[in-house]
Scaffold this motif. Structure first.
Motif, short mmCIF file in Angstrom:
data_model
loop_
_atom_site.label_atom_id
_atom_site.label_comp_id
_atom_site.label_asym_id
_atom_site.label_seq_id
_atom_site.Cartn_x
_atom_site.Cartn_y
_atom_site.Cartn_z
N LEU A 134 0.81 -1.22 0.00
CA LEU A 134 0.00 0.00 0.00
C LEU A 134 0.85 1.28 0.00
O LEU A 134 0.34 2.36 -0.27
CB LEU A 134 -0.94 0.01 1.20
N LEU A 135 2.14 1.14 0.30
CA LEU A 135 3.04 2.30 0.34
C LEU A 135 3.68 2.59 -1.01
O LEU A 135 4.29 3.64 -1.19
CB LEU A 135 4.14 2.07 1.38
N ARG A 136 3.53 1.69 -1.96
CA ARG A 136 4.21 1.81 -3.25
C ARG A 136 3.93 3.15 -3.92
O ARG A 136 2.82 3.65 -3.93
CB ARG A 136 3.78 0.67 -4.18
N ASN A 137 5.00 3.73 -4.48
CA ASN A 137 5.00 5.00 -5.22
C ASN A 137 4.85 6.25 -4.36
O ASN A 137 4.77 7.35 -4.91
CB ASN A 137 3.95 5.00 -6.34
N LEU A 138 4.82 6.12 -3.04
CA LEU A 138 4.77 7.31 -2.19
C LEU A 138 6.15 7.97 -2.16
O LEU A 138 7.17 7.30 -2.05
CB LEU A 138 4.36 6.95 -0.76
N GLU A 139 6.16 9.30 -2.28
CA GLU A 139 7.41 10.03 -2.13
C GLU A 139 7.63 10.33 -0.66
O GLU A 139 6.67 10.63 0.08
CB GLU A 139 7.39 11.32 -2.95
N LEU A 140 8.88 10.27 -0.23
CA LEU A 140 9.26 10.46 1.17
C LEU A 140 10.04 11.75 1.33
O LEU A 140 10.94 12.04 0.53
CB LEU A 140 10.11 9.29 1.65
N GLN A 141 9.71 12.50 2.38
CA GLN A 141 10.39 13.76 2.67
C GLN A 141 11.00 13.71 4.06
O GLN A 141 10.44 13.08 4.96
CB GLN A 141 9.40 14.93 2.63
N ALA A 142 12.12 14.41 4.21
CA ALA A 142 12.77 14.54 5.52
C ALA A 142 12.75 16.00 5.92
O ALA A 142 12.82 16.89 5.06
CB ALA A 142 14.20 14.03 5.46
N GLU A 143 12.66 16.23 7.20
CA GLU A 143 12.72 17.60 7.72
C GLU A 143 14.18 18.05 7.74
O GLU A 143 15.03 17.38 8.32
CB GLU A 143 12.13 17.64 9.14
N ILE A 144 14.45 19.16 7.08
CA ILE A 144 15.80 19.70 6.98
C ILE A 144 15.77 21.12 7.52
O ILE A 144 14.90 21.91 7.15
CB ILE A 144 16.27 19.75 5.50
N GLY A 145 16.72 21.46 8.38
CA GLY A 145 16.81 22.81 8.91
C GLY A 145 17.10 23.82 7.81
O GLY A 145 17.79 23.51 6.84
N GLU A 146 16.56 25.03 7.93
CA GLU A 146 16.75 26.08 6.93
C GLU A 146 18.23 26.36 6.64
O GLU A 146 18.59 26.65 5.52
CB GLU A 146 16.08 27.38 7.39
N ASP A 147 19.07 26.28 7.66
CA ASP A 147 20.49 26.59 7.48
C ASP A 147 21.34 25.34 7.25
O ASP A 147 22.55 25.43 7.10
CB ASP A 147 21.02 27.37 8.68
N GLU A 148 20.72 24.18 7.19
CA GLU A 148 21.46 22.94 7.00
C GLU A 148 21.99 22.83 5.57
O GLU A 148 21.32 23.20 4.63
CB GLU A 148 20.56 21.74 7.30
N ARG A 149 23.20 22.34 5.43
CA ARG A 149 23.85 22.16 4.14
C ARG A 149 24.33 20.72 4.01
O ARG A 149 24.68 20.10 5.01
CB ARG A 149 25.08 23.08 4.02
N PRO A 150 24.38 20.18 2.79
CA PRO A 150 24.97 18.85 2.62
C PRO A 150 26.43 18.85 3.07
O PRO A 150 27.09 19.89 3.05
CB PRO A 150 24.86 18.60 1.11
N GLU A 151 26.91 17.68 3.44
CA GLU A 151 28.29 17.57 3.92
C GLU A 151 29.30 17.90 2.82
O GLU A 151 30.32 18.53 3.06
CB GLU A 151 28.54 16.17 4.46
N ASP A 152 29.05 17.48 1.58
CA ASP A 152 29.95 17.73 0.45
C ASP A 152 29.68 19.13 -0.12
O ASP A 152 28.55 19.44 -0.47
CB ASP A 152 29.71 16.67 -0.63
#
Length: 186
Positions: free
Chosen positions: A74-92
């Motif tokens: 029943l979960l198939r094709n659902l897109e998943l989102q994560a909460e990211i802080g406004e000032d957060e940047r990727p490590e690279d």
């Protein structure tokens, strides 16, 4: 702020695991045990990761909310989102969140204004920048270093190395073709 980190694929096995098409450069961080992800459905649904593992190059995830294969399907094709802080940047430093690119002005390497980034499209083979041109039409540019040699967040612009047909599809080079032997042309 919520950012898309994956899309649920088909169920795997009988115990509720699902394959996930990863859309983040930090899968071990975003799909860690206990992490909570939010679906893009209306209304949104929160899913808690019970476990995750790599199997044959594919991420398999077990959610606390899917105890068996039937629930996982029943979960198939659902897109998943994560909460990211406004000032957060990727490590690279060479990686960017979509939200950082959307709204940047686009210039060609010779200095001409070329439009604005309106979306980042993620495909299995590569990512694309959707650029709204000054005339109002939109074009897609592969997000590869040869075509996008510079992204300047402080200056709020992206440089694009224009090629015939890239930013102006009407300007694409057309190569005439000769009819192949035996194709019925005379």
């Amino acid at each position: 702020m919520l950012v898309i980190v994956g899309r649920i694929g088909r169920a795997h096995g009988l115990k509720g695991e699902v394959g996930v098409e990863v859309r983040t450069d930090e899968p071990d961080r975003r799909f860690a045990d206990g992490a909570k992800l939010v679906t893009t459905t209306k209304p949104p649904r929160t899913l808690t990761i019970a476990s995750s593992r790599w199997h044959s190059g594919r991420l398999l995830v077990k959610f606390e909310e899917s105890p068996d294969r039937t629930a996982a399907e029943l979960l198939r094709n659902l897109e998943l989102q994560a909460e990211i802080g406004e000032d957060e940047r990727p490590e690279d430093p060479e990686e960017y969140y979509d939200r950082e690119l959307v709204g940047l002005s686009v210039r060609t390497t010779d200095g001409a204004e070329a439009g604005e980034v309106v979306d980042v499209i993620h495909l299995p083979s590569q990512d694309l920048l959707e650029i709204r041109r000054p005339a109002g039409n939109a074009v897609l540019v592969p997000l590869v270093e040869e075509l996008v040699p510079e992204i300047n967040l402080d200056g709020k612009y992206v440089l694009v190395a224009d090629r015939p047909g890239l930013l102006d599809p009407e300007g694409a080079e057309v190569v005439p073709t000769e009819p192949a032997e035996g194709d019925g042309s005379r």
